[in-house]
Enzyme design. Structure first.
Site, PDB file in Angstrom:
ATOM      1  CB  ALA A   1      28.242   6.838  25.408  1.00 24.66           C
TER       2      ALA A   1
ATOM      3  N   GLY B   1      26.307   9.248  30.064  1.00 19.55           N
ATOM      4  CA  GLY B   1      25.100   9.865  29.342  1.00 19.55           C
ATOM      5  C   GLY B   1      23.801   9.592  29.800  1.00 19.55           C
TER       6      GLY B   1
ATOM      7  CD  GLU C   1      26.428  13.797  29.168  1.00 25.65           C
ATOM      8  OE1 GLU C   1      27.416  14.846  28.807  1.00 25.65           O
ATOM      9  OE2 GLU C   1      26.934  12.509  28.701  1.00 25.65           O
TER      10      GLU C   1
ATOM     11  CD  GLU D   1      30.796  10.783  31.177  1.00 26.53           C
ATOM     12  OE1 GLU D   1      29.371  10.538  30.722  1.00 26.53           O
ATOM     13  OE2 GLU D   1      30.870  11.070  32.324  1.00 26.53           O
TER      14      GLU D   1
END
Length: 746
Positions: A62, A108, A111, A131
């Site tokens: 992210a 991310g 992900e 994270e």
């Protein structure tokens, strides 16, 4: 911040993420990715789809800077909704989608890879969900997808610690399907053409994972995580998401739980603190006004083969830099080399280092008794005892036996470096390089700017810190620099509250519950109770106080007079491996009953009646003067920014990362008005104490810094609302004052 689409002749569409430097999932990139997925899905000439990253990374996760812009849960839901819709689009694509993991896939990024039907990675790549290290959890469906790919014993450590997985381990766990033998994109294309779509969301969580999770595995993992990361709230939120994945609900129901937990964490002060630390680490290397390039460091000299000098030598050798190690006597040099070799021998025994690598390391060190052997070194670090006359003496010798461009640095922890540098013909090549002991273990390096240090000297020392993988901060040349100057009032007040009635055990417990790695009395035993006692004796003034040490001294003086320095002074008569405030027996310790009796004796001498001291008062009296000293350091210009002070304390003094460092803690956990208010109360009490009781020395560390007063006034005038997100109030006020001073000179 875009994606590029290239349709190959074989009908495979390659979507490349392009957002330098790490291909982070910034909002514009996510929008572009969604458009590209829709475009190639609708294109009848496209048979399969690849997603890969431009450059050396697949995707770094992210765009963390966007988090600071979020004001409420609705904005978080919008951001997550946009990302989740892209994940769902990929997951439900009627054409096979393969993640061609060309480099690290983090947060991310992983992900996104798990949203694809298959994953093929470069052998050099790794995957991670870090994270939790920002006080968060994977908010892009990662907690739900990982449990459908990997067993619980792999998934939980990844989620709770952020530890990366090599591609071999990731493949064994089922996170990736194949490892490229050569060209990642080419092999991923062949995989995509040979497979049919297989949405991860449709896969069930394995029965083995469900059984372990619901049979007590999650509770056990949470207990372990709580013990390892005291006070953190993210682990429990992660466990809630895993529990949802392993329950009877659907994939989307699990995603909803993840979204709710993510939002709570994002707006928590803990996550804000840990994101502050993340950015502060990167900010510390930026030095205002320094534009010169660093000089190359091809060979290093270390003067002093003791524990500190040896530890510094290990740091360089393990980075492949040859070291010339000098001491004054052969027996000292031999002892130093023995200690260094023991470090690597121990690693070989534990299987952390090969025998050949240990031999290679040893071969990089040249032990010597001659200053002449420093002739071709690019950098010299002096690590002799803390005696000014000795340091000046060896600097004169270094000046004679080094080439003109060689940097000559001192590892002093408190002596005036400008005075040391004055012995050189060219003081511009001198700086302080304050390593923390043991240097090969501790992460912090305080680089100390001297009055005449050149830009290249500063740039080279900062580059050296980066080379050694240290958390490096540039500080000013003041008494104790940043860390030791601020710890002095903390240590002083720990002794003072004990004299007033707190127990040693209470003070230790309060500090540890606050999140410190150890209590102040344990720290004294570790460092050595005699350190400042010897300095006061050498100065001929046992009541001497400086910025780095201050009273009350009675207890420490008694300990040192009885040769009880702490961990370094065993007492065979009672079977103690060390004796100071505590009686140490191996890893166990207990408060020495004789110390308790001595404290009572000191109270009687001073006419003090023990009273009950609350835990809250102990926190305030330990940490508020420490913070106040941080404000003074900024006010006096000995630190560039408040976040540099936070980095010093987190990586050098065991301050809890979840509190963001002392300066962040002051503004965001306590509030600057309360800090100011309580300092005034304690300043009045301290003044009354030392003006009415002749046994107490005067202290001024509770007297509020003018900068702190200015910050509180600025808050009261509404300035906080005008400060950009993520900018500390103290930095904004400092910047304002600098601009005012500059304009007044025009």
């Amino acid at each position: 911040m875009t994606t590029h689409v290239n349709v190959r002749p074989d009908g495979v569409a390659v979507i490349t993420l392009d957002n330098a430097p790490v291909n982070s999932l910034a909002s514009p990139l996510v929008v572009s990715l969604e458009e590209s997925i829709k475009k190639v899905t609708a294109d009848t000439s496209v048979k399969a789809i690849l997603i890969t990253g431009k450059g050396a990374l697949f995707c770094g996760g992210a765009e963390i800077t966007e988090f600071a812009q979020m004001k409420n849960q609705a904005e978080v839901d919008t951001m997550r909704g946009r990302l989740s819709s892209v994940m769902d689009l990929i997951d439900g694509c009627p054409k096979t989608v393969v993640a061609a993991i060309n480099g690290p896939a983090l947060g991310g990024g992983l992900e996104l890879a798990m949203a694809c039907h298959y994953r093929l990675g470069s052998a050099k790549a790794n995957v991670a969900l870090p994270e939790v290290q920002l006080g968060l959890l994977p908010g892009g469906q990662g907690t739900q997808r990982l449990l459908r790919l990997a067993p619980l014993e792999v998934a939980l450590p990844m989620l709770l610690t952020g530890a990366p997985q090599t591609m071999d381990k990731a493949m064994k766990a089922g996170i990736v399907d194949a490892i490229a033998k050569a060209d990642v994109v080419e092999e991923a294309a062949q995989l995509a053409l040979s497979k049919t779509p297989a949405p991860v969301s449709k896969r069930p969580v394995s029965q083995a994972t469900r059984f372990k999770a619901l049979g007590g595995g999650l509770d056990m993992a949470l207990n372990q995580a709580t013990n390892q990361a005291k006070g953190m709230i993210a682990p429990e939120a992660i466990i809630n998401c895993v529990r949802a994945a392993c329950g009877t609900g659907s994939f989307q129901e699990g995603v909803a739980v993840e979204g709710k937990e993510f939002g709570k964490l994002l707006f928590s002060v803990q996550s804000k603190a840990m994101r502050h630390v993340f950015f502060s680490q990167r900010m510390a290397g930026k030095i205002a006004g320094v534009k010169a390039p660093p000089a190359p460091i091809k060979k290093v000299g270390i003067l002093g083969a003791g524990l500190m000098g040896g530890g510094i030598a290990v740091c360089f050798v393990q980075k492949g830099v040859p070291v010339v190690l000098k001491d004054a006597k052969q027996e000292w040099l031999d002892a130093g080399m023995k200690n260094i070799v023991a470090i690597w021998t121990g690693q070989v025994k534990r299987g952390r280092l090969s025998e050949q690598k240990a031999k290679d390391y040893i071969a990089l060190i040249k032990p010597t008794l001659k200053f002449e052997d420093f002739a071709d070194c690019d950098l010299i670090i002096e690590a002799v005892p803390e005696i000014m006359s000795l340091k000046k003496e060896v600097f004169l010798e270094l000046d004679k036996h080094t080439k003109p461009g060689t940097l000559i640095c001192t590892n002093t922890s408190g002596l005036n470096i400008d005075e040391i540098a004055s012995t050189l013909k060219d003081p511009s090549r001198c700086m302080g390089t304050h390593f923390f002991s043991p240097a090969n273990v501790m992460q912090l390096l305080e680089n100390v700017r001297t009055a005449k240090a050149s830009e290249q000297t500063i740039a080279t020392c900062m580059a050296m810190g980066k080379l050694l993988s240290k958390q490096t901060v540039l500080v000013g040349n003041c008494d104790g620099f940043v860390g030791n100057r601020m710890i002095a009032p903390y240590a002083s007040e720990a002794k003072q509250v004990i004299e007033e009635g707190a127990t040693i055990e209470q003070v230790e417990r309060v500090a540890e519950e606050f999140g410190m790695a150890m209590g102040p009395m344990s720290l004294g035993d570790l460092v050595g109770q005699e350190l400042f006692w010897k300095q006061r004796k050498a100065a001929g003034d046992m009541n001497k106080q400086t910025k780095t040490y201050m009273g009350p001294y009675e207890l420490v003086d008694w300990l040192c007079e009885n040769n009880r320095f702490g961990l370094k002074t065993p007492d065979p008569k009672i079977g103690a491996t060390g004796r100071g405030i505590f009686i140490h027996k191996g890893r166990d310790k207990a408060v020495d009953p004789e110390v308790v009796a001595k404290i009572e004796e000191i109270r009687k001498l001073k006419g003090v009646t023990a009273r009950k001291v609350t835990d809250e008062e102990i926190v305030e009296r330990l940490f508020f003067p420490l913070i106040n000293e941080g404000f003074r350091i900024l006010e006096e210009g000995f630190a560039q920014r408040s976040s540099d002070i936070d980095i010093v304390y987190i990586f050098g003094y065991g301050f809890p990362p979840v509190k963001g460092g002392p300066m962040f803690y002051a503004e965001n956990y306590v509030g600057l008005p309360k800090i100011l208010e309580r300092l005034k109360v304690y300043a009045a009490e301290a003044k009354k104490r030392y003006t009415t009781n002749k046994h107490y020395l005067p202290v001024d560390y509770f007297e509020p810094s003018q900068l702190l007063i200015d910050c509180v006034q600025a808050e009261q005038m509404g300035m906080k609302a005008k400060v950009p997100p993520g900018v500390p109030m103290v930095d904004a006020v400092l910047d304002f004052k600098k601009k005012q001073a500059k304009s007044s000179k025009l």
